[in-house]
Design a protein around this motif. Structure first.
Motif, mmCIF file in Angstrom:
data_model
loop_
_atom_site.group_PDB
_atom_site.id
_atom_site.type_symbol
_atom_site.label_atom_id
_atom_site.label_comp_id
_atom_site.label_asym_id
_atom_site.label_seq_id
_atom_site.Cartn_x
_atom_site.Cartn_y
_atom_site.Cartn_z
ATOM 1 N N TYR A 85 91.379 35.964 -35.292
ATOM 2 C CA TYR A 85 92.626 35.706 -35.680
ATOM 3 C C TYR A 85 93.591 36.330 -34.604
ATOM 4 O O TYR A 85 93.841 37.356 -34.347
ATOM 5 N N ASP B 151 99.722 34.178 -32.096
ATOM 6 C CA ASP B 151 99.534 32.687 -32.079
ATOM 7 C C ASP B 151 98.699 32.366 -33.364
ATOM 8 O O ASP B 151 97.548 31.654 -33.230
ATOM 9 N N ASN C 222 98.485 29.859 -35.469
ATOM 10 C CA ASN C 222 98.069 28.754 -35.503
ATOM 11 C C ASN C 222 97.134 27.891 -34.239
ATOM 12 O O ASN C 222 97.121 27.121 -34.462
ATOM 13 N N ASN D 155 94.447 26.870 -32.247
ATOM 14 C CA ASN D 155 92.930 26.534 -32.209
ATOM 15 C C ASN D 155 92.919 25.721 -31.265
ATOM 16 O O ASN D 155 93.809 24.906 -30.722
ATOM 17 N N TYR E 289 95.831 23.428 -29.155
ATOM 18 C CA TYR E 289 96.946 23.871 -29.947
ATOM 19 C C TYR E 289 97.653 25.137 -29.746
ATOM 20 O O TYR E 289 98.453 25.884 -30.175
ATOM 21 N N THR F 217 87.351 22.317 -35.579
ATOM 22 C CA THR F 217 88.125 23.304 -35.105
ATOM 23 C C THR F 217 87.513 24.478 -34.326
ATOM 24 O O THR F 217 86.593 24.658 -34.811
#
Ligand SMILES: *[C@@H]1O[C@H](CO)[C@@H](O)[C@H](O)[C@H]1NC(C)=O
Ligand SMILES: *[C@@H]1O[C@H](CO)[C@@H](O)[C@H](O)[C@H]1NC(C)=O
Ligand SMILES: *[C@@H]1O[C@H](CO)[C@@H](O)[C@H](O)[C@H]1NC(C)=O
Ligand SMILES: *[C@@H]1O[C@H](CO)[C@@H](O)[C@H](O)[C@H]1NC(C)=O
Ligand SMILES: *[C@@H]1O[C@H](CO)[C@@H](O)[C@H](O)[C@H]1NC(C)=O
Ligand SMILES: *[C@@H]1O[C@H](CO)[C@@H](O)[C@H](O)[C@H]1NC(C)=O
Ligand SMILES: *[C@@H]1O[C@H](CO)[C@@H](O)[C@H](O)[C@H]1NC(C)=O
Ligand SMILES: *[C@@H]1O[C@H](CO)[C@@H](O)[C@H](O)[C@H]1NC(C)=O
Length: 452
Positions: free
Chosen positions: A32, A36, A38, A40, A64, A214
């Motif tokens: 994580y 950043d 979000n 992925n 992303y 993802t």
């Protein structure tokens, strides 16, 4: 009014350290990224037509991530077929191995492997082998730098695959290599069919079926030792605080040859030795920090309303020109960044309340390429920051960044007690603040242990 002026300013430091603590508590293993959250890379698999024995799909790799890109030699995408699927043909990419197609007579598939590995085509392939967003040699830009090029695409015609939405099976075990490890991909999930806008913008078409996968990057999974470090200096103190010794490796463990090279080594005259390694392994100049990249933060000038910082990025890697390099830095005064010279800039606000993170990258055709060591291996910029009377200080290292990334990798910072100090800090005040800092660091470490 303020008994210990030095400690009066400590609240900024405390909040900085608290934020560092939040950052520290996100362990590398859990992939994580607090800067950043979000970020992925999503693989979108859109079935656009059924064929007599399977389907045609457009596969897109959509990045992303704000500041992590995929550099040359680029991505390799792999998966495992659920049944006995084959790839009849591909446009805009190719399978690296055909595999055993001996059970076919007549039409021979492009790839019969159970676990194909797909690579992008190079730019300049004939037009009829291209699809939109293909053929960039596997390079994918970061979203923050170039959203229009933050994706890759290819088309695949799949046989023996089931020809309806109930018989078709999703491939399994997606892998994304860059070219080494780093990304971990989740399972394919059936999602709402993607919509496509026609070229004239007047008609929407829809995929027959869409799957998402993802993939998340982790420096820990990439098994990478740090690749960059930070050094400091300031106008108010002659000391240059260097990168910590052995930030990225130590010089003395020369077990394998070519661990590092001296600047004047005759080895460097051998041109073959300095062509890029296929796994992007660096060949660094011998330094005490042994990092391929050093970022120097110099507190340059103090004005009444503003202060000025000079940033220099130096490449110590003989094997690498870093194209489209970027850095991310975190500093509490980035909410009032007034002017940036010679770099592009974008403010990153992972958390709405904290506007303290900035993305910088080179200007096209000027300094977007950080040339290899031994040539013009550095780029520079100056930042002008507006002082916020409440928080601004040159004391206790406040003027230095809290966190720095180069190309998405976390850089090693000097320890807080090594920061250049103001000459007029009396030993007493220094001792108090230093003591406080130690306490904070100990707290940070213990709570980090609790989080583990
Ligand atoms: C991947 O990123 C996109 C865009 O930020 C986000 O909408 C999506 O929820 C993310 N997926 C996962 C599994 O985190
Ligand atoms: C297959 O397609 C039909 C018609 O479009 C739809 O009603 C059905 O829900 C789909 N089934 C699956 C498993 O997606
Ligand atoms: C997918 O990967 C998992 C774990 O590596 C493995 O157990 C499983 O057999 C793989 N599945 C296929 C279809 O290869
Ligand atoms: C799948 O992609 C869509 C379209 O971009 C996105 O909105 C959605 O969040 C993705 N789903 C997952 C599970 O990542
Ligand atoms: C870096 O770019 C220069 C100029 O384009 C080129 O001559 C050199 O070979 C490149 N070096 C590497 C290591 O790719
Ligand atoms: C964050 O700071 C930058 C630089 O001063 C500014 O341009 C931007 O508008 C700020 N963003 C927010 C959400 O406050
Ligand atoms: C600095 O930025 C913050 C938020 O962006 C703003 O509220 C504040 O007024 C600015 N300070 C100065 C001195 O411009
Ligand atoms: C400069 O900073 C260092 C700490 O990095 C400190 O030891 C030294 O005393 C400072 N020099 C002066 C002149 O204050």
């Amino acid at each position: 009014m303020d008994k210990w002026p030095c400690c009066g300013k400590i609240s900024g430091l405390v909040s900085g350290l608290t934020f560092m603590l939040v950052l520290l508590s996100a362990q590398p293993g859990d992939a994580y990224d607090p800067v950043d959250p979000n970020g992925n890379l999503t693989i979108k698999w859109d079935i656009i037509s059924w064929t007599p024995d399977g389907y045609v799909a457009v596969v897109r790799l959509v990045n992303y991530q704000q500041y992590r890109h995929i550099e040359s030699p680029g991505w390799t995408l792999g998966w495992t077929w659920a049944k006995k699927e084959v790839i009849w043909s591909m446009v805009g990419a190719q399978a690296t191995e055909q595999g055993d197609c001996s059970r076919y007579t007549g039409n021979i598939p492009h790839c019969c492997k159970k676990d194909p590995s797909i690579v992008d085509l190079l730019a300049g392939v004939p037009y009829n082998q291209q699809v939109t967003n293909c053929c960039r040699g596997g390079v994918i830009a970061s979203r923050g730098q170039d959203p229009a090029r933050a994706l890759a695409a290819f088309q695949v015609s799949v046989g023996s695959a089931g020809t309806t939405n109930t018989t078709v099976r999703l491939p399994k075990n997606f892998t994304l290599k860059i070219p080494g490890p780093g990304y971990t991909c989740g399972p394919a999930k059936k999602v709402q069919p993607s919509q496509f806008l026609s070229a004239d913008g007047r008609r929407h078409t829809q995929a027959l079926m869409t799957w998402n996968v993802t993939c998340i990057y982790s420096q820990f999974v990439a098994q990478r030792t740090p690749s960059c470090c930070v050094s400091f200096s300031s106008f108010y103190n002659d000391t240059i605080v260097p990168c910590p010794v052995c930030s990225c490796g130590c010089q003395d463990n020369i077990n394998q040859l070519g661990n590092c090279v001296e600047k004047d080594s005759p080895y460097l005259k051998n041109v073959r030795a300095i062509t890029p390694a296929h796994n992007n392994a660096p060949l660094v100049q011998c330094t005490s920090h042994m990092c391929p990249i050093r970022i120097h933060w110099h507190v340059k000038t103090n004005y009444k309303e503003y202060w000025r910082v000079k940033i220099t990025i130096t490449n110590f890697n003989y094997r690498m020109n870093y194209t489209d390099w970027n850095i991310v830095a975190q500093h509490p005064n980035f909410n009032n960044l007034s002017q940036i010279f010679s770099f592009n800039y974008k403010s990153l606000n992972p958390y709405e309340s904290l506007n303290d993170t900035a993305l910088f990258w080179g200007i096209k055709f000027y300094n977007d390429m950080l040339m290899h060591a031994g040539s013009m291996g550095n780029v520079q910029s100056e930042l002008l920051l507006k002082k916020d009377k409440e928080t601004f200080s040159f004391k206790q290292g406040w003027a230095f960044p809290r966190r720095v990334y180069f190309n998405g990798d976390d850089c090693v910072l000097p320890p807080p007690d090594a920061y250049p100090t103001l000459p007029n800090d009396s030993p007493l005040k220094k001792g108090r603040c230093f003591g406080l800092m130690i306490i904070i660091m100990v707290l940070a470490t213990t709570s980090q242990l609790l989080f583990l």
